[in-house]
Design a protein around this motif. Sequence first.
Motif, PDB file in Angstrom:
ATOM      1  N   GLY A   1      49.090  18.864  34.332  1.00 53.70           N
ATOM      2  CA  GLY A   1      49.366  19.278  35.663  1.00 53.70           C
ATOM      3  C   GLY A   1      48.243  20.179  36.174  1.00 53.70           C
ATOM      4  O   GLY A   1      48.509  20.582  37.344  1.00 53.70           O
ATOM      5  N   GLY A   2      47.353  20.817  35.500  1.00 56.66           N
ATOM      6  CA  GLY A   2      46.565  21.859  35.711  1.00 56.66           C
ATOM      7  C   GLY A   2      46.076  22.699  34.738  1.00 56.66           C
ATOM      8  O   GLY A   2      46.513  22.502  33.661  1.00 56.66           O
ATOM      9  N   PHE A   3      45.585  23.850  34.900  1.00 63.70           N
ATOM     10  CA  PHE A   3      45.293  24.913  33.991  1.00 63.70           C
ATOM     11  C   PHE A   3      45.544  26.118  34.416  1.00 63.70           C
ATOM     12  O   PHE A   3      45.424  26.626  35.577  1.00 63.70           O
ATOM     13  N   GLU A   4      46.067  27.004  33.461  1.00 63.85           N
ATOM     14  CA  GLU A   4      46.052  28.380  33.552  1.00 63.85           C
ATOM     15  C   GLU A   4      44.876  29.120  33.200  1.00 63.85           C
ATOM     16  O   GLU A   4      44.712  29.310  31.950  1.00 63.85           O
ATOM     17  N   LEU A   5      44.412  29.743  33.716  1.00 67.80           N
ATOM     18  CA  LEU A   5      43.133  30.938  33.438  1.00 67.80           C
ATOM     19  C   LEU A   5      43.358  32.137  33.540  1.00 67.80           C
ATOM     20  O   LEU A   5      43.796  32.721  34.587  1.00 67.80           O
ATOM     21  N   THR A   6      43.321  32.964  32.410  1.00 64.67           N
ATOM     22  CA  THR A   6      43.616  34.372  32.575  1.00 64.67           C
ATOM     23  C   THR A   6      42.428  35.133  32.086  1.00 64.67           C
ATOM     24  O   THR A   6      41.693  34.938  30.961  1.00 64.67           O
ATOM     25  N   ALA A   7      42.073  35.898  33.134  1.00 67.02           N
ATOM     26  CA  ALA A   7      41.152  36.993  32.913  1.00 67.02           C
ATOM     27  C   ALA A   7      41.411  38.259  32.826  1.00 67.02           C
ATOM     28  O   ALA A   7      42.394  38.813  33.360  1.00 67.02           O
ATOM     29  N   ASP A   8      40.481  38.801  31.704  1.00 71.93           N
ATOM     30  CA  ASP A   8      40.751  40.250  31.409  1.00 71.93           C
ATOM     31  C   ASP A   8      39.586  41.092  30.823  1.00 71.93           C
ATOM     32  O   ASP A   8      38.854  40.582  30.086  1.00 71.93           O
ATOM     33  N   GLY A   9      39.066  42.030  31.585  1.00 67.60           N
ATOM     34  CA  GLY A   9      38.010  42.659  31.276  1.00 67.60           C
ATOM     35  C   GLY A   9      37.952  44.100  32.192  1.00 67.60           C
ATOM     36  O   GLY A   9      38.708  44.386  32.823  1.00 67.60           O
ATOM     37  N   GLU A  10      36.577  44.534  32.041  1.00 71.28           N
ATOM     38  CA  GLU A  10      36.582  45.707  32.572  1.00 71.28           C
ATOM     39  C   GLU A  10      35.314  45.630  33.379  1.00 71.28           C
ATOM     40  O   GLU A  10      34.207  44.698  33.292  1.00 71.28           O
ATOM     41  N   VAL A  11      35.252  46.225  34.533  1.00 67.16           N
ATOM     42  CA  VAL A  11      33.807  46.428  35.436  1.00 67.16           C
ATOM     43  C   VAL A  11      33.644  48.130  35.748  1.00 67.16           C
ATOM     44  O   VAL A  11      34.407  48.594  35.704  1.00 67.16           O
ATOM     45  N   THR A  12      32.135  47.997  36.139  1.00 70.37           N
ATOM     46  CA  THR A  12      31.798  49.281  36.370  1.00 70.37           C
ATOM     47  C   THR A  12      31.964  49.749  37.902  1.00 70.37           C
ATOM     48  O   THR A  12      32.090  48.908  38.611  1.00 70.37           O
ATOM     49  N   GLN A  13      31.826  51.122  38.114  1.00 71.30           N
ATOM     50  CA  GLN A  13      31.662  51.520  39.588  1.00 71.30           C
ATOM     51  C   GLN A  13      30.457  50.811  40.373  1.00 71.30           C
ATOM     52  O   GLN A  13      30.776  50.392  41.438  1.00 71.30           O
ATOM     53  N   SER A  14      29.459  50.764  39.609  1.00 70.99           N
ATOM     54  CA  SER A  14      28.329  50.096  40.395  1.00 70.99           C
ATOM     55  C   SER A  14      28.705  48.592  40.800  1.00 70.99           C
ATOM     56  O   SER A  14      28.294  48.235  41.647  1.00 70.99           O
ATOM     57  N   GLN A  15      29.366  47.993  39.746  1.00 67.68           N
ATOM     58  CA  GLN A  15      29.788  46.500  39.968  1.00 67.68           C
ATOM     59  C   GLN A  15      30.795  46.643  41.320  1.00 67.68           C
ATOM     60  O   GLN A  15      30.585  45.540  42.138  1.00 67.68           O
ATOM     61  N   VAL A  16      31.856  47.494  41.264  1.00 72.30           N
ATOM     62  CA  VAL A  16      32.693  47.556  42.245  1.00 72.30           C
ATOM     63  C   VAL A  16      31.772  47.728  43.561  1.00 72.30           C
ATOM     64  O   VAL A  16      32.100  47.107  44.614  1.00 72.30           O
ATOM     65  N   ASP A  17      31.073  48.674  43.668  1.00 71.06           N
ATOM     66  CA  ASP A  17      30.334  48.878  44.872  1.00 71.06           C
ATOM     67  C   ASP A  17      29.336  47.640  45.449  1.00 71.06           C
ATOM     68  O   ASP A  17      29.294  47.256  46.657  1.00 71.06           O
ATOM     69  N   ALA A  18      28.913  47.000  44.469  1.00 73.88           N
ATOM     70  CA  ALA A  18      28.161  45.808  44.776  1.00 73.88           C
ATOM     71  C   ALA A  18      29.041  44.727  45.455  1.00 73.88           C
ATOM     72  O   ALA A  18      28.541  44.060  46.358  1.00 73.88           O
ATOM     73  N   ALA A  19      30.230  44.551  44.990  1.00 73.71           N
ATOM     74  CA  ALA A  19      31.037  43.604  45.367  1.00 73.71           C
ATOM     75  C   ALA A  19      31.547  43.839  46.598  1.00 73.71           C
ATOM     76  O   ALA A  19      31.705  43.005  47.344  1.00 73.71           O
ATOM     77  N   LYS A  20      31.948  45.271  46.910  1.00 72.79           N
ATOM     78  CA  LYS A  20      32.256  45.617  48.096  1.00 72.79           C
ATOM     79  C   LYS A  20      31.263  45.413  49.417  1.00 72.79           C
ATOM     80  O   LYS A  20      31.754  45.273  50.493  1.00 72.79           O
ATOM     81  N   ALA A  21      30.106  45.461  49.099  1.00 72.97           N
ATOM     82  CA  ALA A  21      28.917  45.240  49.987  1.00 72.97           C
ATOM     83  C   ALA A  21      28.861  43.931  50.293  1.00 72.97           C
ATOM     84  O   ALA A  21      28.538  43.297  51.458  1.00 72.97           O
ATOM     85  N   GLN A  22      29.450  42.929  49.539  1.00 77.20           N
ATOM     86  CA  GLN A  22      29.723  41.474  50.045  1.00 77.20           C
ATOM     87  C   GLN A  22      30.819  41.338  50.942  1.00 77.20           C
ATOM     88  O   GLN A  22      30.928  40.020  51.388  1.00 77.20           O
ATOM     89  N   LEU A  23      31.646  41.996  50.732  1.00 74.70           N
ATOM     90  CA  LEU A  23      33.112  41.940  51.520  1.00 74.70           C
ATOM     91  C   LEU A  23      32.716  41.946  53.106  1.00 74.70           C
ATOM     92  O   LEU A  23      31.900  42.798  53.626  1.00 74.70           O
ATOM     93  N   PRO A  24      33.431  41.166  54.016  1.00 72.77           N
ATOM     94  CA  PRO A  24      33.618  41.677  55.400  1.00 72.77           C
ATOM     95  C   PRO A  24      34.362  42.717  55.618  1.00 72.77           C
ATOM     96  O   PRO A  24      35.180  43.223  54.806  1.00 72.77           O
ATOM     97  N   ALA A  25      33.922  43.308  56.808  1.00 72.78           N
ATOM     98  CA  ALA A  25      34.674  44.610  57.181  1.00 72.78           C
ATOM     99  C   ALA A  25      35.886  44.639  57.000  1.00 72.78           C
ATOM    100  O   ALA A  25      36.726  45.536  56.541  1.00 72.78           O
TER     101      ALA A  25
END
Length: 242
Positions: free
Chosen positions: A99-123
Amino acid sequence: MKRSKYVQLSLAASVAMAISGCGPTEKTYSVQKKYNFQSVQQCADEKLPVDVCSEAYMTAMAEHRRIAPVYDSQDDCDADFVAGWCQQDSAGKFLPKLGGFELTADGEVTQSQVDAAKAQLPASETTNGGSGFSGSSLLTGLLIGNMLSNNRNSYYSQPVYRYRDDRGNYGSSTLGQRVSTGSTFNRSNQAKYGSGYSTSTFKSGSKPVSIASSTSRGGFGSQASARSGWGGSGRSFGGSSS
C-alpha cells in the motif's frame, strides 16, 4: 640549508593545522521525520531526492516479499486488511497488496545548511528571524532532502499496508506498528505453520538495497514501476482510496 627550510615549513604547516582545529565547531541540529508515501512521485513532491525515493520504494518492496502475511483464502486475508485488497500469487495463496512505503529520515545538519535552506524559502515560510532552526515543514523537507543526498545511511524504509480498524475506519501502517498495537495475523500461514509475527520479525534499521538487486528477484515490479507507483498507475499503488 635546504633541509632546515623544509623542517621550518613543515612545522609552520603543522601549527596552522593545529590552530584551525582548535576553532569553534559549527552548531548542528538533529532532524528526524517519518513519511508515509503511496508512490515515488508523492515522495519526490516532498522535495526528497528522486533516487532516494525510488530506492526506498524498492527496499519496501523487497521487505514486502519477505514479511507480507500469506493466507490460504482471500476471506482470511481480507479480514486482516481490506476487502478486495488482497491478491493471489502464482501458488494460489493470498497476500495483501503493497500500500505504499514508510521512509524514516534521521540525521544532523549544520548551521550553514540551515541558512542555505532558509535562503530558498519564500518570505512567508521564514518564521525565525535569527540564525537558529525553526523547523517549519518546508524547511525541514529541504534540510532532509539535502541530508539524504549526501548521506544514504541516514534513512530506512518499510512497506505499508491498508487495513480497517475495529471501528471500520481505514488506515495505513507498517506491520510492525500493527503488531505493537496487538495484531497477531493469526489467520496467516506464518502464524499457523511458523513462529508468527513479533517485533523481531521486522528490520527496524533496514537500509536501502540497490535497484538492480531488487529488480533481479522479479515478482513485484521493476524500476519503471518503482518510479510511477504500484502497477504503473502513476500516482499510487493500486486500489481506490476510502
